[in-house]
Write a protein that holds these residues in place. Structure first.
Motif, PDB file in Angstrom:
ATOM      1  N   PRO A  86      53.833 -71.008 -96.079  1.00 25.97           N
ATOM      2  CA  PRO A  86      53.731 -69.911 -97.310  1.00 25.97           C
ATOM      3  C   PRO A  86      55.238 -69.919 -97.526  1.00 25.97           C
ATOM      4  N   LYS A  87      55.683 -69.882 -98.212  1.00 27.93           N
ATOM      5  CA  LYS A  87      56.501 -69.281 -99.255  1.00 27.93           C
ATOM      6  C   LYS A  87      57.325 -67.962 -98.858  1.00 27.93           C
ATOM      7  N   ASP A  88      56.326 -67.689 -98.345  1.00 27.41           N
ATOM      8  CA  ASP A  88      56.943 -65.873 -97.965  1.00 27.41           C
ATOM      9  C   ASP A  88      56.183 -65.562 -96.492  1.00 27.41           C
ATOM     10  N   GLN A  89      56.654 -66.807 -95.723  1.00 27.31           N
ATOM     11  CA  GLN A  89      55.929 -66.919 -94.309  1.00 27.31           C
ATOM     12  C   GLN A  89      55.305 -65.040 -93.555  1.00 27.31           C
ATOM     13  N   GLU A  90      56.149 -64.486 -93.623  1.00 34.83           N
ATOM     14  CA  GLU A  90      57.025 -62.792 -93.199  1.00 34.83           C
ATOM     15  C   GLU A  90      55.414 -62.263 -93.947  1.00 34.83           C
ATOM     16  N   ASN A  95      52.977 -80.764 -95.271  1.00 34.51           N
ATOM     17  CA  ASN A  95      53.845 -79.292 -94.383  1.00 34.51           C
ATOM     18  C   ASN A  95      52.993 -77.939 -94.193  1.00 34.51           C
ATOM     19  N   GLN A  96      51.772 -79.108 -92.671  1.00 33.43           N
ATOM     20  CA  GLN A  96      50.690 -77.911 -92.813  1.00 33.43           C
ATOM     21  C   GLN A  96      51.421 -77.025 -92.005  1.00 33.43           C
ATOM     22  N   TYR A  97      51.143 -75.682 -91.853  1.00 33.98           N
ATOM     23  CA  TYR A  97      51.573 -75.074 -91.239  1.00 33.98           C
ATOM     24  C   TYR A  97      50.601 -73.837 -90.109  1.00 33.98           C
ATOM     25  N   GLN A 146      49.989 -65.068-103.292  1.00 34.35           N
ATOM     26  CA  GLN A 146      51.538 -64.298-103.474  1.00 34.35           C
ATOM     27  C   GLN A 146      52.075 -65.643-102.025  1.00 34.35           C
ATOM     28  N   PHE A 147      51.574 -65.063-101.469  1.00 40.61           N
ATOM     29  CA  PHE A 147      52.823 -65.542-100.116  1.00 40.61           C
ATOM     30  C   PHE A 147      52.347 -67.337 -99.536  1.00 40.61           C
ATOM     31  N   LEU A 148      51.633 -68.032-100.504  1.00 39.60           N
ATOM     32  CA  LEU A 148      52.044 -69.432-100.839  1.00 39.60           C
ATOM     33  C   LEU A 148      51.696 -69.807-101.881  1.00 39.60           C
ATOM     34  N   ASN A 149      51.866 -71.438-101.315  1.00 37.79           N
ATOM     35  CA  ASN A 149      52.720 -72.340-102.633  1.00 37.79           C
ATOM     36  C   ASN A 149      51.872 -73.348-103.396  1.00 37.79           C
TER      37      ASN A 149
END
Length: 100
Positions: free
Chosen positions: A11-15, A52-54, A88-91
């Protein structure tokens, strides 16, 4: 058994993603009718990909017909629609696979 597998990239905003995913999205998924199990896995290592799997989530159902019926319910439509709230949190949107 059939599974709905969802693969999220970093994610672009992991938290923000972690908070939303575990406190909002997962509780919605737990309301799906006929779900027989669920697992969430963090990707520790990867091979043969530049992606870039998370995170990988698996939802288990007795068979693919029951999985499809479950997704067609109000609860299924709600959890599916909630993916837009996570953007909003993901690319990019997560990859969704149905497997048996």
């Amino acid at each position: 058994m059939a599974k709905l597998v969802v693969i999220y990239d970093q994610p672009k905003d992991q938290e923000g993603f972690e908070n939303y995913y575990f406190n909002v999205h997962i509780p919605l998924a737990e309301k799906l009718p006929n779900i027989t199990g669920a697992e969430v896995h963090r990707v520790l290592q990867k091979q043969n990909t530049s992606d870039n799997q998370y995170l990988l989530a698996e939802l288990h159902f007795e068979n693919s017909a029951i999985l499809a019926q479950s997704l067609a319910t109000p609860e299924g439509r709600e959890v599916t629609a909630d993916v837009a709230n996570m953007m909003q949190f993901l690319n990019k949107p997560p990859v969704v696979l149905i497997v048996d």
